[in-house]
Design an enzyme around this catalytic site. Sequence first.
Site, PDB file in Angstrom:
ATOM      1  N   GLY A  15       0.833  -1.211   0.000  1.00 46.20           N
ATOM      2  CA  GLY A  15       0.000   0.000   0.000  1.00 46.20           C
ATOM      3  C   GLY A  15       0.865   1.257   0.000  1.00 46.20           C
ATOM      4  O   GLY A  15       0.435   2.318   0.466  1.00 46.20           O
ATOM      5  N   LYS A  16       2.070   1.134  -0.556  1.00 48.50           N
ATOM      6  CA  LYS A  16       2.996   2.277  -0.562  1.00 48.50           C
ATOM      7  C   LYS A  16       2.454   3.446  -1.376  1.00 48.50           C
ATOM      8  O   LYS A  16       2.708   4.598  -1.034  1.00 48.50           O
ATOM      9  CB  LYS A  16       4.365   1.858  -1.124  1.00 48.50           C
ATOM     10  N   GLY A  40       3.064  -1.754  -9.416  1.00 47.13           N
ATOM     11  CA  GLY A  40       1.722  -1.231  -9.667  1.00 47.13           C
ATOM     12  C   GLY A  40       1.256  -0.550  -8.405  1.00 47.13           C
ATOM     13  O   GLY A  40       0.978  -1.201  -7.410  1.00 47.13           O
ATOM     14  N   HIS A  41       1.261   0.772  -8.411  1.00 46.12           N
ATOM     15  CA  HIS A  41       0.834   1.503  -7.223  1.00 46.12           C
ATOM     16  C   HIS A  41      -0.582   2.032  -7.439  1.00 46.12           C
ATOM     17  O   HIS A  41      -0.813   2.867  -8.301  1.00 46.12           O
ATOM     18  CB  HIS A  41       1.811   2.650  -6.928  1.00 46.12           C
ATOM     19  N   ARG A 140      27.259  -5.039 -18.311  1.00 42.02           N
ATOM     20  CA  ARG A 140      27.814  -3.850 -18.977  1.00 42.02           C
ATOM     21  C   ARG A 140      27.471  -3.771 -20.468  1.00 42.02           C
ATOM     22  O   ARG A 140      28.200  -3.210 -21.262  1.00 42.02           O
ATOM     23  CB  ARG A 140      29.324  -3.760 -18.753  1.00 42.02           C
ATOM     24  N   GLN A 217       8.081  -2.728  -5.155  1.00 38.89           N
ATOM     25  CA  GLN A 217       8.191  -4.072  -4.586  1.00 38.89           C
ATOM     26  C   GLN A 217       8.437  -3.973  -3.065  1.00 38.89           C
ATOM     27  O   GLN A 217       8.118  -2.969  -2.467  1.00 38.89           O
ATOM     28  CB  GLN A 217       9.293  -4.902  -5.265  1.00 38.89           C
ATOM     29  N   ARG A 296      -2.979 -10.906 -11.419  1.00 40.61           N
ATOM     30  CA  ARG A 296      -2.943 -12.251 -10.825  1.00 40.61           C
ATOM     31  C   ARG A 296      -3.470 -12.187  -9.388  1.00 40.61           C
ATOM     32  O   ARG A 296      -3.209 -11.209  -8.680  1.00 40.61           O
ATOM     33  CB  ARG A 296      -1.501 -12.778 -10.775  1.00 40.61           C
ATOM     34  N   LEU A 325      -5.814  -2.293   7.731  1.00 42.39           N
ATOM     35  CA  LEU A 325      -6.284  -2.870   8.996  1.00 42.39           C
ATOM     36  C   LEU A 325      -7.776  -3.204   8.905  1.00 42.39           C
ATOM     37  O   LEU A 325      -8.246  -4.192   9.472  1.00 42.39           O
ATOM     38  CB  LEU A 325      -6.010  -1.885  10.151  1.00 42.39           C
TER      39      LEU A 325
HETATM   40  P1  IMP Z   1       9.891  -9.282 -11.841  1.00 42.79           P
HETATM   41  O1  IMP Z   1      10.163  -8.116 -10.957  1.00 42.79           O
HETATM   42  O2  IMP Z   1       8.868  -9.022 -12.903  1.00 42.79           O
HETATM   43  O3  IMP Z   1      11.150  -9.893 -12.374  1.00 42.79           O
HETATM   44  O4  IMP Z   1       9.233 -10.439 -10.929  1.00 42.79           O
HETATM   45  C1  IMP Z   1       9.940 -11.075  -9.868  1.00 42.79           C
HETATM   46  C2  IMP Z   1       9.029 -11.335  -8.680  1.00 42.79           C
HETATM   47  O5  IMP Z   1       8.674 -10.104  -8.080  1.00 42.79           O
HETATM   48  C3  IMP Z   1       7.707 -12.035  -9.038  1.00 42.79           C
HETATM   49  O6  IMP Z   1       7.349 -12.871  -7.960  1.00 42.79           O
HETATM   50  C4  IMP Z   1       6.727 -10.878  -9.137  1.00 42.79           C
HETATM   51  O7  IMP Z   1       5.395 -11.300  -8.909  1.00 42.79           O
HETATM   52  C5  IMP Z   1       7.248  -9.991  -8.023  1.00 42.79           C
HETATM   53  N1  IMP Z   1       6.914  -8.579  -8.206  1.00 42.79           N
HETATM   54  C6  IMP Z   1       7.430  -7.707  -9.089  1.00 42.79           C
HETATM   55  N2  IMP Z   1       6.887  -6.498  -8.952  1.00 42.79           N
HETATM   56  C7  IMP Z   1       6.015  -6.583  -7.941  1.00 42.79           C
HETATM   57  C8  IMP Z   1       5.156  -5.646  -7.299  1.00 42.79           C
HETATM   58  O8  IMP Z   1       5.107  -4.459  -7.612  1.00 42.79           O
HETATM   59  N3  IMP Z   1       4.402  -6.126  -6.281  1.00 42.79           N
HETATM   60  C9  IMP Z   1       4.462  -7.432  -5.873  1.00 42.79           C
HETATM   61  N4  IMP Z   1       5.250  -8.336  -6.436  1.00 42.79           N
HETATM   62  C10 IMP Z   1       6.025  -7.922  -7.455  1.00 42.79           C
END
Ligand code: IMP
Length: 418
Positions: A15-16, A40-41, A140, A217, A296, A325
């Site tokens: 929830g950032k 995805g925010h 590189r 992430q 997903r 919460l």
């Molecule tokens: P990638 O970052 O697309 O390489 O994915 C690597 C892992 O990070 C996978 O398990 C994705 O589902 C997870 N992941 C990547 N971005 C997000 C995010 O913004 N939220 C939650 N999981 C993420």
Amino acid sequence: MSTLVVAGLQWGDEGKGKVVHFLSENADYIVRYQGGNNAGHTVVFDNKEFVLHLIPSGILEKGKKCIIGNGVVIDPEALIEEIDFLESKGIKIKNRLFISDSSHIIFPYHRILDGLREKIQNIGTTKKGIGPCYADKYARSGIRMCEYLDRTIFQQILKNNLKEKSKVISNISKLKKEIFRNYSGIVKKIKDYVTDTSSLINDLVVKNKKIIFESAQGTLLDVDFGTYPYVTSSNPVAGGVCSGCGVGPTKIDKVLGVVKAYTTRVGEGPMPTELNDKIGEYLQTKGKEFGATTSRPRRCGWFDAVAVRYAVMLNGCKEIVLTKLDVLDELEKIKICVGYEYKGKTLAKFPSSRKIVENVKPVYIELVGWQKSIKGITKFKHLPINARRYVRKIEQLIGTKIRIISNGRSKEETIVVD
Ligand code: IMP
């Protein structure tokens, strides 16, 4: 406090976006330091839902400026799509967005490679080309924004890259055509945003401007500290700000950790408190736990204090924001994982080995739920006693003060704890 890092302490989706949007009221600049459009925010603004992937959510706040640092990987088409989307909603971007000239570019071949590797590795990536782009950066052979904008240099470097990629990707000439199809239009559209952002940020620090650095992430997806190899390819931990933006550690004033009141994870990899039962389904439905980038369904489970305590240590955060919460409102009993058992012993810390994390048995404590809606409550003291007990228990287990609680999607549904 002039510089603040907002870092996710779980597997992302804490929830950032909402937290940064809430805090950006008091900031001048909001900066992204790693990741790409895998993020995805989701932010609710003006009663409308916005999902941002690359541009910090602070852009929604009038007059605030946003920076995309060198540590971010940029898919130019995704960037333009996001700029166009925001402009179509009446949000002005000109002179409010600055993109690092050293950020690396994601090309269609990175997305293809991501898909090919997934067939072997099954990490559950977003298939946005993030891993292969970072791999090129560290090998590189990556192409940075400053090279991308210069057609002559770009063509030279790209030629070598395509030669290398043609060993694993067929029909490389088609790919080359695709890269150049919109090239001039893309360059024209983004070049004015590109600058040396590390000098810009350091100037802002000298001028005492208020800056928020936002992670994408979460800590348990960090390439060094997360549940490797089921991680992303960058460093979401607060320390990632230094290399991802070109600012020294002495310039960071404060780190705020963001945690969800329960746990979610999207993609593959261990998640000790995962629930494959009715409660897991309840959390998924009530919390609308579906990936903002890939749609997903997110895996759901109880709050994992072992994992969060580890994340608090890695990020050095002194204060926490507890989100969602209200999702727990209807539960009769709420569990918190307080330890991991492995081969009959309780582990003292979050394990590094994938074999161990995959096989730990969570040790739970059980609290009584509050079974009442907490929507609309604006003061901590007005929360039901059992909700306050839950918050205080988490604080005690992770050894960190919970400063802000989110009890709804909009910015207004936020409780500042005194
Ligand atoms: P990638 O970052 O697309 O390489 O994915 C690597 C892992 O990070 C996978 O398990 C994705 O589902 C997870 N992941 C990547 N971005 C997000 C995010 O913004 N939220 C939650 N999981 C993420």
